[in-house]
Design a protein around this motif. Structure first.
Motif, PDB file in Angstrom:
ATOM      1  N   LYS A   4       8.017  -4.717  -6.775  1.00  0.00           N
ATOM      2  CA  LYS A   4       7.792  -5.295  -8.494  1.00  0.00           C
ATOM      3  C   LYS A   4       6.356  -4.739  -8.121  1.00  0.00           C
ATOM      4  O   LYS A   4       5.460  -4.316  -7.468  1.00  0.00           O
ATOM      5  CB  LYS A   4       7.741  -6.503  -8.380  1.00  0.00           C
ATOM      6  N   GLN A   5       5.961  -4.208  -9.495  1.00  0.00           N
ATOM      7  CA  GLN A   5       4.801  -3.410  -9.628  1.00  0.00           C
ATOM      8  C   GLN A   5       4.103  -4.144 -10.529  1.00  0.00           C
ATOM      9  O   GLN A   5       4.436  -4.979 -11.297  1.00  0.00           O
ATOM     10  CB  GLN A   5       4.853  -2.192 -10.212  1.00  0.00           C
ATOM     11  N   PRO A   6       2.515  -4.930  -9.800  1.00  0.00           N
ATOM     12  CA  PRO A   6       1.465  -5.415 -10.723  1.00  0.00           C
ATOM     13  C   PRO A   6       1.320  -4.788 -12.053  1.00  0.00           C
ATOM     14  O   PRO A   6       1.280  -3.058 -12.248  1.00  0.00           O
ATOM     15  CB  PRO A   6       0.629  -5.153 -10.304  1.00  0.00           C
ATOM     16  N   THR A   7       1.229  -5.608 -13.104  1.00  0.00           N
ATOM     17  CA  THR A   7       0.540  -5.066 -14.773  1.00  0.00           C
ATOM     18  C   THR A   7      -0.158  -5.435 -15.057  1.00  0.00           C
ATOM     19  O   THR A   7      -0.433  -5.387 -16.466  1.00  0.00           O
ATOM     20  CB  THR A   7       2.150  -5.555 -15.628  1.00  0.00           C
ATOM     21  N   TRP A   8      -0.434  -5.845 -13.941  1.00  0.00           N
ATOM     22  CA  TRP A   8      -2.485  -5.857 -14.104  1.00  0.00           C
ATOM     23  C   TRP A   8      -2.803  -4.848 -15.248  1.00  0.00           C
ATOM     24  O   TRP A   8      -2.923  -3.735 -14.533  1.00  0.00           O
ATOM     25  CB  TRP A   8      -2.814  -6.570 -13.128  1.00  0.00           C
ATOM     26  N   CYS A   9      -4.377  -4.622 -15.700  1.00  0.00           N
ATOM     27  CA  CYS A   9      -5.141  -4.215 -16.232  1.00  0.00           C
ATOM     28  C   CYS A   9      -5.311  -3.138 -15.079  1.00  0.00           C
ATOM     29  O   CYS A   9      -6.204  -3.891 -14.068  1.00  0.00           O
ATOM     30  CB  CYS A   9      -6.205  -4.908 -16.829  1.00  0.00           C
ATOM     31  N   PRO A  10      -5.818  -1.990 -15.234  1.00  0.00           N
ATOM     32  CA  PRO A  10      -7.121  -1.430 -14.439  1.00  0.00           C
ATOM     33  C   PRO A  10      -7.921  -2.066 -14.239  1.00  0.00           C
ATOM     34  O   PRO A  10      -9.056  -2.320 -14.798  1.00  0.00           O
ATOM     35  CB  PRO A  10      -6.887  -0.061 -14.586  1.00  0.00           C
ATOM     36  N   GLY A  11      -8.873  -2.625 -13.061  1.00  0.00           N
ATOM     37  CA  GLY A  11      -9.803  -2.545 -13.001  1.00  0.00           C
ATOM     38  C   GLY A  11      -9.829  -4.049 -12.365  1.00  0.00           C
ATOM     39  O   GLY A  11     -10.923  -4.590 -12.027  1.00  0.00           O
ATOM     40  N   CYS A  12      -8.538  -4.449 -13.327  1.00  0.00           N
ATOM     41  CA  CYS A  12      -8.538  -6.513 -12.853  1.00  0.00           C
ATOM     42  C   CYS A  12      -8.742  -6.652 -11.141  1.00  0.00           C
ATOM     43  O   CYS A  12      -8.317  -6.189 -10.619  1.00  0.00           O
ATOM     44  CB  CYS A  12      -7.342  -6.627 -13.486  1.00  0.00           C
ATOM     45  N   GLY A  13      -9.499  -7.905 -11.611  1.00  0.00           N
ATOM     46  CA  GLY A  13     -10.103  -8.368  -9.538  1.00  0.00           C
ATOM     47  C   GLY A  13      -8.574  -9.350  -9.183  1.00  0.00           C
ATOM     48  O   GLY A  13      -8.767  -9.308  -7.920  1.00  0.00           O
ATOM     49  N   ASP A  14      -7.585  -9.069 -10.080  1.00  0.00           N
ATOM     50  CA  ASP A  14      -6.366  -9.835  -9.303  1.00  0.00           C
ATOM     51  C   ASP A  14      -5.677  -9.075  -7.968  1.00  0.00           C
ATOM     52  O   ASP A  14      -5.030  -9.163  -7.584  1.00  0.00           O
ATOM     53  CB  ASP A  14      -5.478  -9.655 -10.197  1.00  0.00           C
ATOM     54  N   PHE A  15      -5.965  -7.200  -8.516  1.00  0.00           N
ATOM     55  CA  PHE A  15      -5.578  -6.441  -7.386  1.00  0.00           C
ATOM     56  C   PHE A  15      -6.062  -6.464  -6.136  1.00  0.00           C
ATOM     57  O   PHE A  15      -5.588  -6.533  -5.432  1.00  0.00           O
ATOM     58  CB  PHE A  15      -5.934  -4.811  -7.789  1.00  0.00           C
ATOM     59  N   GLY A  16      -7.299  -6.766  -5.760  1.00  0.00           N
ATOM     60  CA  GLY A  16      -7.981  -7.070  -5.234  1.00  0.00           C
ATOM     61  C   GLY A  16      -7.909  -8.951  -4.484  1.00  0.00           C
ATOM     62  O   GLY A  16      -7.855  -8.811  -2.817  1.00  0.00           O
ATOM     63  N   THR A  17      -7.753  -9.676  -4.643  1.00  0.00           N
ATOM     64  CA  THR A  17      -7.621 -10.871  -4.831  1.00  0.00           C
ATOM     65  C   THR A  17      -6.078 -11.270  -3.718  1.00  0.00           C
ATOM     66  O   THR A  17      -5.667 -11.598  -3.005  1.00  0.00           O
ATOM     67  CB  THR A  17      -7.504 -11.742  -6.048  1.00  0.00           C
ATOM     68  N   MET A  18      -5.262 -10.115  -4.424  1.00  0.00           N
ATOM     69  CA  MET A  18      -3.498  -9.846  -3.868  1.00  0.00           C
ATOM     70  C   MET A  18      -4.166  -9.059  -2.285  1.00  0.00           C
ATOM     71  O   MET A  18      -2.876  -9.544  -1.677  1.00  0.00           O
ATOM     72  CB  MET A  18      -2.089  -9.007  -4.822  1.00  0.00           C
ATOM     73  N   ASN A  19      -4.412  -8.098  -2.710  1.00  0.00           N
ATOM     74  CA  ASN A  19      -4.649  -7.315  -1.492  1.00  0.00           C
ATOM     75  C   ASN A  19      -5.456  -8.162  -0.052  1.00  0.00           C
ATOM     76  O   ASN A  19      -4.588  -7.844   1.233  1.00  0.00           O
ATOM     77  CB  ASN A  19      -5.522  -6.022  -1.758  1.00  0.00           C
ATOM     78  N   GLY A  20      -6.244  -8.688  -0.642  1.00  0.00           N
ATOM     79  CA  GLY A  20      -6.685  -9.651   0.326  1.00  0.00           C
ATOM     80  C   GLY A  20      -6.360 -10.736   0.907  1.00  0.00           C
ATOM     81  O   GLY A  20      -5.802 -11.031   1.964  1.00  0.00           O
ATOM     82  N   MET A  21      -5.358 -10.811   0.345  1.00  0.00           N
ATOM     83  CA  MET A  21      -4.495 -12.150   0.835  1.00  0.00           C
ATOM     84  C   MET A  21      -3.519 -11.668   1.260  1.00  0.00           C
ATOM     85  O   MET A  21      -3.293 -11.797   2.947  1.00  0.00           O
ATOM     86  CB  MET A  21      -3.633 -13.275  -0.661  1.00  0.00           C
ATOM     87  N   MET A  22      -2.704 -10.960   1.360  1.00  0.00           N
ATOM     88  CA  MET A  22      -1.678  -9.822   2.322  1.00  0.00           C
ATOM     89  C   MET A  22      -1.505  -9.847   3.101  1.00  0.00           C
ATOM     90  O   MET A  22      -1.889  -9.594   3.997  1.00  0.00           O
ATOM     91  CB  MET A  22      -1.642  -9.045   0.954  1.00  0.00           C
ATOM     92  N   LYS A  23      -3.307  -8.962   3.604  1.00  0.00           N
ATOM     93  CA  LYS A  23      -4.668  -8.597   4.556  1.00  0.00           C
ATOM     94  C   LYS A  23      -4.022  -9.970   5.533  1.00  0.00           C
ATOM     95  O   LYS A  23      -4.053 -10.241   6.478  1.00  0.00           O
ATOM     96  CB  LYS A  23      -5.400  -7.865   4.514  1.00  0.00           C
ATOM     97  N   ALA A  24      -4.661 -10.989   4.787  1.00  0.00           N
ATOM     98  CA  ALA A  24      -5.070 -11.921   5.733  1.00  0.00           C
ATOM     99  C   ALA A  24      -4.554 -12.711   6.260  1.00  0.00           C
ATOM    100  O   ALA A  24      -4.360 -12.870   7.464  1.00  0.00           O
ATOM    101  CB  ALA A  24      -6.448 -12.723   4.582  1.00  0.00           C
TER     102      ALA A  24
END
Length: 73
Positions: A14-34
């Motif tokens: 599934k592709q995220p539907t968050w707005c461009p520049g939303c901090g949720d992208f960074g949060t999700m990527n950080g969670m997945m990396k951790a």
């Protein structure tokens, strides 16, 4: 826990539907990396999220998820 887990193992189809520049992208990527760095298996991972856009994080990750109502994660 396996050491062969990669960051991409946590990405869902599934592709995220968050707005461009939303901090949720960074949060999700950080969670997945951790999670990958600690060797957690996506099939043994459970994500709990609250209400709002950030609550959809479980949809965008390959894991089990609960999208709770009213911000009561």
């Amino acid at each position: 826990m396996s050491t062969d887990i990669r960051f991409t193992d946590f990405k869902s189809d599934k592709q995220p539907t968050w707005c461009p520049g939303c901090g949720d992208f960074g949060t999700m990527n950080g969670m997945m990396k951790a999670l990958a760095n600690t060797g957690n298996d996506p099939d043994n991972t459970f994500v709990v999220a609250g209400i709002g856009c950030s609550g959809k994080i479980g949809t965008y990750m390959h894991s089990y998820a609960l999208h709770g109502g009213h911000g009561r994660a």
